[in-house]
Scaffold this motif. Structure first.
Motif, PDB file in Angstrom:
ATOM      1  N   ASP A 254       0.855  -1.195   0.000  1.00 50.62           N
ATOM      2  CA  ASP A 254       0.000   0.000   0.000  1.00 50.62           C
ATOM      3  C   ASP A 254       0.887   1.240   0.000  1.00 50.62           C
ATOM      4  OD1 ASP A 254      -1.897   1.955   0.310  1.00 50.62           O
ATOM      5  OD2 ASP A 254      -2.351   1.481   2.420  1.00 50.62           O
ATOM      6  N   ARG A 255       1.027   1.857  -1.160  1.00 50.34           N
ATOM      7  CA  ARG A 255       1.911   3.010  -1.281  1.00 50.34           C
ATOM      8  C   ARG A 255       1.417   4.219  -0.500  1.00 50.34           C
ATOM      9  NH1 ARG A 255       2.502  -0.567  -5.028  1.00 50.34           N
ATOM     10  NH2 ARG A 255       4.475  -0.800  -6.168  1.00 50.34           N
ATOM     11  N   ALA A 256       0.123   4.304  -0.296  1.00 55.05           N
ATOM     12  CA  ALA A 256      -0.414   5.421   0.475  1.00 55.05           C
ATOM     13  C   ALA A 256       0.099   5.401   1.914  1.00 55.05           C
ATOM     14  CB  ALA A 256      -1.941   5.384   0.462  1.00 55.05           C
ATOM     15  N   SER A 257       0.490   4.239   2.378  1.00 55.60           N
ATOM     16  CA  SER A 257       0.953   4.126   3.768  1.00 55.60           C
ATOM     17  C   SER A 257       2.308   4.782   3.988  1.00 55.60           C
ATOM     18  CB  SER A 257       1.023   2.650   4.177  1.00 55.60           C
ATOM     19  OG  SER A 257       2.050   1.975   3.451  1.00 55.60           O
ATOM     20  N   VAL A 258       3.040   5.076   2.914  1.00 58.51           N
ATOM     21  CA  VAL A 258       4.356   5.705   3.064  1.00 58.51           C
ATOM     22  C   VAL A 258       4.400   7.070   2.370  1.00 58.51           C
ATOM     23  CG1 VAL A 258       5.577   3.514   3.317  1.00 58.51           C
ATOM     24  CG2 VAL A 258       5.248   4.496   1.025  1.00 58.51           C
ATOM     25  N   ALA A 259       3.250   7.606   2.033  1.00 62.55           N
ATOM     26  CA  ALA A 259       3.209   8.894   1.340  1.00 62.55           C
ATOM     27  C   ALA A 259       3.771   9.999   2.224  1.00 62.55           C
ATOM     28  CB  ALA A 259       1.785   9.227   0.927  1.00 62.55           C
ATOM     29  N   ALA A 260       4.455  10.938   1.619  1.00 58.55           N
ATOM     30  CA  ALA A 260       4.977  12.084   2.362  1.00 58.55           C
ATOM     31  C   ALA A 260       3.816  12.912   2.892  1.00 58.55           C
ATOM     32  CB  ALA A 260       5.860  12.929   1.462  1.00 58.55           C
ATOM     33  N   THR A 261       3.961  13.409   4.097  1.00 59.06           N
ATOM     34  CA  THR A 261       2.872  14.173   4.718  1.00 59.06           C
ATOM     35  C   THR A 261       2.980  15.664   4.468  1.00 59.06           C
ATOM     36  OG1 THR A 261       4.119  14.257   6.795  1.00 59.06           O
ATOM     37  CG2 THR A 261       2.545  12.448   6.522  1.00 59.06           C
ATOM     38  N   HIS A 274       8.258  11.324  -4.567  1.00 59.48           N
ATOM     39  CA  HIS A 274       8.943  10.497  -3.578  1.00 59.48           C
ATOM     40  C   HIS A 274       8.030  10.231  -2.388  1.00 59.48           C
ATOM     41  CE1 HIS A 274      13.361  11.045  -4.847  1.00 59.48           C
ATOM     42  NE2 HIS A 274      12.610  11.530  -5.819  1.00 59.48           N
ATOM     43  N   SER A 275       8.224   9.078  -1.785  1.00 58.65           N
ATOM     44  CA  SER A 275       7.531   8.785  -0.535  1.00 58.65           C
ATOM     45  C   SER A 275       8.175   9.577   0.601  1.00 58.65           C
ATOM     46  CB  SER A 275       7.635   7.288  -0.225  1.00 58.65           C
ATOM     47  OG  SER A 275       8.962   6.984   0.212  1.00 58.65           O
ATOM     48  N   ALA A 276       7.673   9.372   1.783  1.00 60.05           N
ATOM     49  CA  ALA A 276       8.327   9.918   2.970  1.00 60.05           C
ATOM     50  C   ALA A 276       9.696   9.255   3.139  1.00 60.05           C
ATOM     51  CB  ALA A 276       7.465   9.669   4.201  1.00 60.05           C
ATOM     52  N   GLU A 282      13.256   0.274   8.307  1.00 60.24           N
ATOM     53  CA  GLU A 282      11.806   0.201   8.162  1.00 60.24           C
ATOM     54  C   GLU A 282      11.408  -0.350   6.793  1.00 60.24           C
ATOM     55  OE1 GLU A 282       9.463   3.529   9.349  1.00 60.24           O
ATOM     56  OE2 GLU A 282      10.782   4.034  11.045  1.00 60.24           O
ATOM     57  N   TRP A 283      12.143   0.042   5.753  1.00 55.31           N
ATOM     58  CA  TRP A 283      11.851  -0.498   4.420  1.00 55.31           C
ATOM     59  C   TRP A 283      12.129  -2.003   4.396  1.00 55.31           C
ATOM     60  CZ3 TRP A 283       8.995   2.400   1.528  1.00 55.31           C
ATOM     61  CH2 TRP A 283       9.114   3.802   1.580  1.00 55.31           C
ATOM     62  N   SER A 303      13.854   7.013   0.504  1.00 55.46           N
ATOM     63  CA  SER A 303      12.479   7.202   0.036  1.00 55.46           C
ATOM     64  C   SER A 303      12.246   6.343  -1.191  1.00 55.46           C
ATOM     65  CB  SER A 303      12.199   8.679  -0.283  1.00 55.46           C
ATOM     66  OG  SER A 303      13.070   9.167  -1.280  1.00 55.46           O
ATOM     67  N   LEU A 304      10.993   6.007  -1.419  1.00 57.64           N
ATOM     68  CA  LEU A 304      10.602   5.182  -2.553  1.00 57.64           C
ATOM     69  C   LEU A 304      10.250   6.078  -3.732  1.00 57.64           C
ATOM     70  CD1 LEU A 304       9.765   2.348  -3.684  1.00 57.64           C
ATOM     71  CD2 LEU A 304       7.461   2.851  -2.815  1.00 57.64           C
TER      72      LEU A 304
END
Length: 361
Positions: A254-261, A274-276, A282-283, A303-304
């Motif tokens: 679930d890519r939304a789980s690592v989205a940058a805030t 990029h993700s957070a 953690e990855w 980051s992803l």
């Protein structure tokens, strides 16, 4: 709309609509007059900013309006209107002998590259890859008259503030004796030398790698490597930290789980993909797998990034990767640099798309 603005706008439209032929033949007397008027205004304002009249005279001698530069600036690839897929971009960048010649150049310049790495903390292969992507290892540096290209882009107005600053910097380079007017050749966009620095970057990041008291980015390999390394170090490269690697995300991730805030404050469009940033540990715990690579230390932030979208090639990248975005704010560019660095440091040639799909290290 003022009469003067309307006249200049009409001239610019005419320049863009003109057929692709010799620039001199396409510039009308009215266009020349408008450009000359702009140059007079520029001279007055530059003098007020502290540039010496004799510097301006030396640098602007022979400056002309170059219509095709305007067209080139307005037709850049990779925009929303002209999207480019990463494999296509990479294939274009690695065309011909970019990898094979890069391996030869990497070996031939090993000592100078090692000196630049020691001084900057940036790996020799990354420095060589920037060199390779920018100018095919010094073979393609551009032949445009830099003051003319910069003046044309400042006159055109789409990015007037940027190119006015760069023209100011070019005037300072010539005026302060860093380089002669005669060698001020480069790309249509105002970049020059084997590093393809803009003039302001030359003044800020140019380094004398060979100890001769000047920074020659056209002919001195030592200066070229030292300057690239210094630029990346100042842009955030972390000594001892690699750029990252290609990775296989876990199935159903679930890519939304690592989205940058929070939105990025610089290089906004590329970094928005990029993700957070999360520690490597953690990855790993999430089930990501490096491809032909090893995990960095557990606490290294990564980051992803998936250049073409989910399921079309994924990479975990570090803060050092982001330093390459300081050189050119494009994920496609930065990724091509990292993959070229991996390829030219291998003992045997690797095909461009093989690098992208195998994550060769």
């Amino acid at each position: 709309m003022s009469v003067r603005f309307s006249r200049v706008l009409g001239i610019l439209i005419a320049l863009l609509a003109a057929p692709a032929c010799a620039d001199e033949a396409r510039v009308s007397p009215e266009q020349q007059a408008a450009f000359a008027e702009w140059l007079n205004v520029y001279r007055a304002e530059a003098t007020a900013r502290g540039l010496k009249p004799e510097w301006l005279d030396a640098t602007l001698a022979g400056v002309t309006l170059v219509p095709h530069v305007i067209g080139a600036d307005r037709s850049q690839p990779g925009t929303a209107a002209r999207p480019v897929r990463f494999p296509d971009y990479l294939a274009a960048k690695f065309r011909g002998d970019r990898v094979v010649h890069g391996q030869r150049q990497f070996a031939a310049n090993r000592d100078l590259l090692a000196q630049a790495e020691a001084a900057s903390g940036v790996p020799a292969a990354i420095i060589a890859a920037i060199w390779g992507i920018e100018t095919s290892y010094g073979r393609v540096m551009g032949r445009h008259d830099l003051p003319s290209a910069l003046a044309t882009l400042a006159f055109e107005g789409r990015r007037r503030d940027l190119f006015t600053r760069e023209l100011d910097a070019a005037v300072r380079i010539v005026g302060e004796g860093h380089a002669s007017r005669a060698v001020m050749k480069g790309s249509w966009a105002g970049a020059f030398g084997q590093t393809q620095f803009l003039p302001s970057s030359y003044l800020s990041y140019g380094r004398d790698g060979d100890g001769d008291g000047r920074v020659d980015l056209w002919a001195s390999q030592a200066d070229v490597f030292a300057s690239i390394g210094h630029y990346l170090a100042k842009s955030g490269w972390q000594a001892g930290e690699g750029w990252g690697f290609r990775t296989l995300p876990p199935e159903g991730f679930d890519r939304a789980s690592v989205a940058a805030t929070e939105p990025p404050s610089r290089c906004v469009a590329p970094l928005s993909r990029h993700s957070a940033l999360k520690p490597a540990r953690e990855w790993r715990a999430l089930g990501f797998t490096p491809v032909n690579a090893s995990w960095p230390a557990d606490d290294v932030p990564m980051s992803l990034i998936e250049p073409d979208g989910a399921g079309q090639g994924a990479y975990l990248v570090t803060r050092s990767y982001r330093a390459i975005l300081g050189y050119n704010c494009s994920n496609l560019y930065a990724m091509s640099v990292t993959l070229l660095a991996d390829a030219i440091s291998l003992p045997q040639p690797v095909a461009p798309l093989q690098v992208a799909t195998t994550g060769a290290q």
